[in-house]
Design an enzyme around this catalytic site. Structure first.
Site, short mmCIF file in Angstrom:
data_model
loop_
_atom_site.label_atom_id
_atom_site.label_comp_id
_atom_site.label_asym_id
_atom_site.label_seq_id
_atom_site.Cartn_x
_atom_site.Cartn_y
_atom_site.Cartn_z
CB SER A 114 -7.25 -1.04 -8.53
OG SER A 114 -7.44 0.20 -7.64
CD GLU A 211 -4.52 -3.34 -3.13
OE1 GLU A 211 -3.87 -2.54 -3.05
OE2 GLU A 211 -5.66 -3.36 -4.01
CG HIS A 276 -2.73 0.58 -5.62
ND1 HIS A 276 -3.69 -0.38 -5.11
CD2 HIS A 276 -3.39 1.22 -6.52
CE1 HIS A 276 -4.60 -0.11 -5.67
NE2 HIS A 276 -4.78 0.71 -6.62
#
Length: 306
Positions: A114, A211, A276
């Protein structure tokens, strides 16, 4: 390929740091318990549970977060540095780290995902070391997901057992096969590095991983279009797409990816299973790999860790 750090063995010491957002104490406690169950000695950074006095989305001051990261990496007793959670904040610490001291500390494992994409990029630029895009220790993606936790454990201790990365439903957005070194991460953080003085160069010859989470399709469109206009995709070997959790209708996201990336003339895999998502795969960055879009697989030529 970048320098591969040594794999972990029981008895190794690992450090947990929080260079981004604040960490829920109960999740941190559970994550540390799981790591200790793997036979690891766990040290938690001094400021991991801090919260910034003004900006509550940060885990303490920039200086303290940077100090925890550098102290952990430079400690010769520490074999791996593991991110506690994402959120936002890593970009703010990068210019407060002594990269010369970090280089002198030698290669070791770094894992996170992330917002920690910014740290992966910095490690690539300054340290030239393989890193792991992985679930984070103080998050439910680790503590509440035994599949994701086990994949991380195997990557850390038995990396040869997880050289082939795939998941049910992974397949070709654009067919074909290619080889290249792995690069990328969270799309929002990848685009945020454009123009920075220490940004890694465009990933020519790379298998790019992308992503994201909670980005509406029009925002993903903006991210991809900016990367395209900046020439970031020029010369990439292929693209592996991970999860797009809470990014709107997945059919719309898939159509957008085909529209923005389909014309590049390289293999593109849809939904490889990193980022995620439940059962998050740990994906090494900076290793040589083969992408087979038709089979929906990414295969590391060598294990991520020595």
């Amino acid at each position: 390929m970048r320098t591969r750090p040594p794999r972990l063995v029981p008895g190794d010491t690992v450090a947990v740091v929080a260079p981004a957002g604040p960490v829920p104490e109960e999740l941190l406690t559970e994550g540390v318990r799981l790591l200790r169950g793997w036979g690891l000695d766990v040290r938690v950074g001094e400021h991991v549970l801090d919260r910034h006095e003004v900006f509550g989305y940060l885990a303490g001051s920039d200086a303290d977060r940077a100090a925890d990261l550098q102290r952990a990496w430079c400690d010769p007793a520490v074999s791996a540095v593991l991110g506690a959670r994402g959120g936002y904040g890593c970009l703010r610490v990068l210019d407060q780290v002594d990269w010369a001291a970090m280089r002198a500390a030698g290669p070791k494992v770094f894992a996170g995902s992330s917002d920690l994409t910014a740290v992966h990029d910095a490690f690539a630029a300054h340290l030239d070391v393989v890193t792991l895009f992985a679930p984070m220790i103080g998050s439910a993606a680790f503590t509440g997901d035994p599949v994701a936790a086990e994949h991380l454990r195997r990557t850390l201790f038995e990396p040869e057992s997880v050289r082939v990365l795939t998941r049910p439903g992974a397949g070709a957005l654009v067919g074909g096969r290619c080889t290249g070194f792995t690069s990328g991460g969270n799309a929002s953080l990848v685009v945020s590095a454009l123009g920075a003085h220490d940004a890694p160069p465009p990933p020519r010859g790379a298998v790019v991983l992308l992503e994201d989470v909670t980005e509406e399709p029009y925002r993903l469109d903006r991210i991809l279009t900016q990367l395209l206009r900046a020439g970031w995709f020029e010369g990439v070997a292929g693209i592996a797409l991970g999860s797009w959790s809470r990014c709107g209708d997945l059919a719309d996201v898939r159509a957008l990816m085909a529209d923005r990336l389909g014309g590049l003339g390289v293999p593109v895999v849809w939904e490889l299973g990193f980022g995620h998502c439940p059962g998050q795969l740990t994906v090494p960055l900076g290793v040589a790999a083969e992408l087979d879009a038709d089979a929906g697989t990414l295969t590391c030529v060598l294990p991520a860790l020595l």
